[in-house]
Design a protein around this motif. Structure first.
Motif, PDB file in Angstrom:
ATOM      1  N   LEU A  91      12.741  56.012  66.575  1.00 58.79           N
ATOM      2  CA  LEU A  91      13.402  54.704  66.580  1.00 58.79           C
ATOM      3  C   LEU A  91      14.924  54.853  66.535  1.00 58.79           C
ATOM      4  N   THR A  92      15.403  55.783  65.706  1.00 59.16           N
ATOM      5  CA  THR A  92      16.843  56.003  65.600  1.00 59.16           C
ATOM      6  C   THR A  92      17.422  56.483  66.930  1.00 59.16           C
ATOM      7  N   ALA A  93      16.733  57.429  67.585  1.00 57.75           N
ATOM      8  CA  ALA A  93      17.222  57.961  68.856  1.00 57.75           C
ATOM      9  C   ALA A  93      17.239  56.890  69.936  1.00 57.75           C
ATOM     10  N   LEU A  94      16.166  56.089  70.024  1.00 58.61           N
ATOM     11  CA  LEU A  94      16.106  55.037  71.042  1.00 58.61           C
ATOM     12  C   LEU A  94      17.181  53.977  70.806  1.00 58.61           C
ATOM     13  N   MET A 137      22.484  51.574  72.075  1.00 60.59           N
ATOM     14  CA  MET A 137      23.827  51.190  71.639  1.00 60.59           C
ATOM     15  C   MET A 137      24.903  51.906  72.456  1.00 60.59           C
ATOM     16  N   PHE A 138      24.646  53.157  72.806  1.00 63.45           N
ATOM     17  CA  PHE A 138      25.608  53.896  73.625  1.00 63.45           C
ATOM     18  C   PHE A 138      25.756  53.250  74.999  1.00 63.45           C
ATOM     19  N   LYS A 139      24.617  52.882  75.612  1.00 62.70           N
ATOM     20  CA  LYS A 139      24.674  52.260  76.934  1.00 62.70           C
ATOM     21  C   LYS A 139      25.365  50.901  76.900  1.00 62.70           C
ATOM     22  N   CYS A 153      21.001  51.617  60.890  1.00 61.38           N
ATOM     23  CA  CYS A 153      22.314  52.103  60.430  1.00 61.38           C
ATOM     24  C   CYS A 153      22.550  53.539  60.885  1.00 61.38           C
ATOM     25  N   GLN A 154      21.514  54.366  60.830  1.00 56.44           N
ATOM     26  CA  GLN A 154      21.644  55.735  61.322  1.00 56.44           C
ATOM     27  C   GLN A 154      21.934  55.743  62.819  1.00 56.44           C
ATOM     28  N   ALA A 155      21.308  54.836  63.559  1.00 58.72           N
ATOM     29  CA  ALA A 155      21.512  54.773  65.003  1.00 58.72           C
ATOM     30  C   ALA A 155      22.954  54.406  65.344  1.00 58.72           C
ATOM     31  N   VAL A 156      23.527  53.463  64.596  1.00 62.39           N
ATOM     32  CA  VAL A 156      24.922  53.072  64.841  1.00 62.39           C
ATOM     33  C   VAL A 156      25.848  54.266  64.632  1.00 62.39           C
ATOM     34  N   THR A 157      25.614  55.017  63.582  1.00 67.73           N
ATOM     35  CA  THR A 157      26.457  56.167  63.273  1.00 67.73           C
ATOM     36  C   THR A 157      26.304  57.279  64.304  1.00 67.73           C
ATOM     37  N   LEU A 158      25.087  57.462  64.830  1.00 60.90           N
ATOM     38  CA  LEU A 158      24.804  58.578  65.725  1.00 60.90           C
ATOM     39  C   LEU A 158      25.019  58.245  67.202  1.00 60.90           C
ATOM     40  N   SER A 159      25.241  57.001  67.544  1.00 61.78           N
ATOM     41  CA  SER A 159      25.358  56.623  68.960  1.00 61.78           C
ATOM     42  C   SER A 159      26.469  57.371  69.717  1.00 61.78           C
ATOM     43  N   PRO A 160      27.628  57.698  69.091  1.00 62.03           N
ATOM     44  CA  PRO A 160      28.639  58.460  69.847  1.00 62.03           C
ATOM     45  C   PRO A 160      28.188  59.860  70.251  1.00 62.03           C
ATOM     46  N   LEU A 161      27.090  60.367  69.696  1.00 60.25           N
ATOM     47  CA  LEU A 161      26.604  61.702  70.070  1.00 60.25           C
ATOM     48  C   LEU A 161      26.274  61.805  71.552  1.00 60.25           C
ATOM     49  N   PHE A 162      25.926  60.672  72.179  1.00 56.03           N
ATOM     50  CA  PHE A 162      25.528  60.718  73.576  1.00 56.03           C
ATOM     51  C   PHE A 162      26.709  60.962  74.509  1.00 56.03           C
ATOM     52  N   TYR A 190      -1.218  63.312  52.498  1.00 53.54           N
ATOM     53  CA  TYR A 190       0.087  62.769  52.098  1.00 53.54           C
ATOM     54  C   TYR A 190       1.204  63.387  52.931  1.00 53.54           C
ATOM     55  N   LEU A 191       1.109  64.700  53.190  1.00 56.57           N
ATOM     56  CA  LEU A 191       2.123  65.378  53.994  1.00 56.57           C
ATOM     57  C   LEU A 191       2.102  64.876  55.436  1.00 56.57           C
ATOM     58  N   HIS A 192       0.916  64.688  55.994  1.00 52.50           N
ATOM     59  CA  HIS A 192       0.805  64.202  57.367  1.00 52.50           C
ATOM     60  C   HIS A 192       1.357  62.785  57.505  1.00 52.50           C
ATOM     61  N   GLU A 193       1.050  61.924  56.541  1.00 46.51           N
ATOM     62  CA  GLU A 193       1.564  60.553  56.615  1.00 46.51           C
ATOM     63  C   GLU A 193       3.089  60.527  56.487  1.00 46.51           C
ATOM     64  N   THR A 194       3.611  61.400  55.646  1.00 49.23           N
ATOM     65  CA  THR A 194       5.057  61.484  55.506  1.00 49.23           C
ATOM     66  C   THR A 194       5.714  61.910  56.814  1.00 49.23           C
ATOM     67  N   PHE A 195       5.133  62.905  57.480  1.00 50.37           N
ATOM     68  CA  PHE A 195       5.699  63.363  58.740  1.00 50.37           C
ATOM     69  C   PHE A 195       5.543  62.328  59.849  1.00 50.37           C
ATOM     70  N   LYS A 196       4.513  61.492  59.771  1.00 55.34           N
ATOM     71  CA  LYS A 196       4.380  60.405  60.747  1.00 55.34           C
ATOM     72  C   LYS A 196       5.548  59.428  60.619  1.00 55.34           C
ATOM     73  N   TYR A 197       5.887  59.050  59.383  1.00 60.89           N
ATOM     74  CA  TYR A 197       7.021  58.150  59.183  1.00 60.89           C
ATOM     75  C   TYR A 197       8.336  58.843  59.547  1.00 60.89           C
ATOM     76  N   THR A 198       8.431  60.143  59.256  1.00 63.25           N
ATOM     77  CA  THR A 198       9.644  60.877  59.617  1.00 63.25           C
ATOM     78  C   THR A 198       9.833  60.888  61.126  1.00 63.25           C
ATOM     79  N   GLY A 199       8.775  61.251  61.855  1.00 66.26           N
ATOM     80  CA  GLY A 199       8.861  61.271  63.311  1.00 66.26           C
ATOM     81  C   GLY A 199       9.114  59.894  63.896  1.00 66.26           C
ATOM     82  N   GLY A 200       8.417  58.879  63.352  1.00 69.72           N
ATOM     83  CA  GLY A 200       8.634  57.519  63.842  1.00 69.72           C
ATOM     84  C   GLY A 200      10.056  57.039  63.610  1.00 69.72           C
ATOM     85  N   GLY A 201      10.598  57.342  62.429  1.00 75.81           N
ATOM     86  CA  GLY A 201      11.971  56.936  62.139  1.00 75.81           C
ATOM     87  C   GLY A 201      12.978  57.618  63.053  1.00 75.81           C
ATOM     88  N   LEU A 202      12.773  58.896  63.329  1.00 75.82           N
ATOM     89  CA  LEU A 202      13.692  59.623  64.204  1.00 75.82           C
ATOM     90  C   LEU A 202      13.618  59.112  65.648  1.00 75.82           C
TER      91      LEU A 202
END
Length: 274
Positions: A66-69, A74-76, A127-136, A52-64
């Motif tokens: 996707l958000t970063a990409l 969006m920044f570009k 939505c997280q990506a839109v908020t974080l895009s100015p970080l670049f 259960y912990l491993h599957e949770t971290f897989k979704y956590t890593g995948g979400g992060l």
């Protein structure tokens, strides 16, 4: 026409030596934190808890990822500059409504509705990506260091939470919510109150370092909550839902990184060196 300073923060490039020192520091921090917080550790996680912990971290890593990409894309495309030029209160309101709405949609969609749940989850990360895009606008070196430190902090605290003999960190829920309230008030105080230079320095330090401590505590809390839910799933008392669990950890990592987190701290340190 007037010359203006660029918004991009300059920093020294990351070297292998610096990365090795950082890795060694993280490893040492894990040992120290584990010795301080976990004087007695459990014998080991059960197979169900590990899965259960491993599957949770897989979704956590995948979400992060996707958000970063998406944030980079969006920044570009210029979305970050349009966000910065817009009314900050409107941007804040829209981002909150979108993030909370998609998060609640993910939470309340049963795991059996796989497509609908994944669509809400993808919307939340967008939505997280839109908020974080100015970080670049910051230097890539600062962002890379902040991301590396965030992974180290979350990894070490997750290890501490997972190896604790009992569920003592589950009792942190109330104090952590109070801490979030204090950090939020410290962040909003300069916008609403006329503060002096010293008061501004105090509220800024409280927002930066207090936020880092509070969301570090949330990592401990959420890790033990995941393990607690894994035991309930094993007993047949609840349905497994790693996607819901992952959103909590993802928010912890984002809040450790930004807005009152490692990116700002590293940027301030870089400015002091100039």
């Amino acid at each position: 026409m007037q010359n203006v300073n660029p918004l991009v923060q300059q920093s020294q490039p990351i070297t292998w030596q610096r990365m090795a020192l950082t890795a060694a520091g993280v490893a040492g921090a894990v040992v120290v934190i584990d010795g301080f917080l976990n004087r007695e550790t459990r014998d080991g996680l059960s197979t169900a808890e590990q899965a259960y912990l491993h599957e949770t971290f897989k979704y956590t890593g995948g979400g992060l990822v996707l958000t970063a990409l998406a944030a980079r894309s969006m920044f570009k495309s210029g979305v970050a500059f349009r966000i910065m030029a817009a009314n900050p209160w409107v941007v804040l309101g829209v981002s909150l409504v979108g993030s909370i709405g998609t998060m609640m949609g993910t939470f309340y969609t049963p795991p059996e509705k796989t497509v609908q749940k994944h669509l809400f989850w993808l919307g939340f990360n967008a939505c997280q990506a839109v908020t974080l895009s100015p970080l670049f606008l910051f230097s890539p070196a600062i962002l890379s260091r902040a991301a590396l430190y965030t992974v180290g902090i979350v990894g070490s605290l997750s290890y501490v939470g997972a190896t604790a003999r009992n569920d003592k960190f589950l009792n942190l829920g109330g104090p952590l919510l109070a801490g979030v309230t204090v950090v939020a008030l410290a962040s909003l105080a300069p916008m609403a109150l006329p503060l002096g230079v010293r008061s501004l320095a105090v509220t800024e330090a409280l927002s930066l370092y207090g936020g880092l401590a509070v969301f570090g505590g949330f990592v401990l809390y959420d890790t033990q909550k995941i393990l607690h839910h894994a035991r309930l799933v094993q007993q047949g008392l609840m349905k497994p839902d790693a996607m819901n669990e992952a959103i909590g950890l993802e928010l912890d990592m984002i809040n450790i990184l930004v807005p009152s987190g490692l990116v700002q701290i590293l940027a301030l340190q870089q400015n002091k060196k100039k």
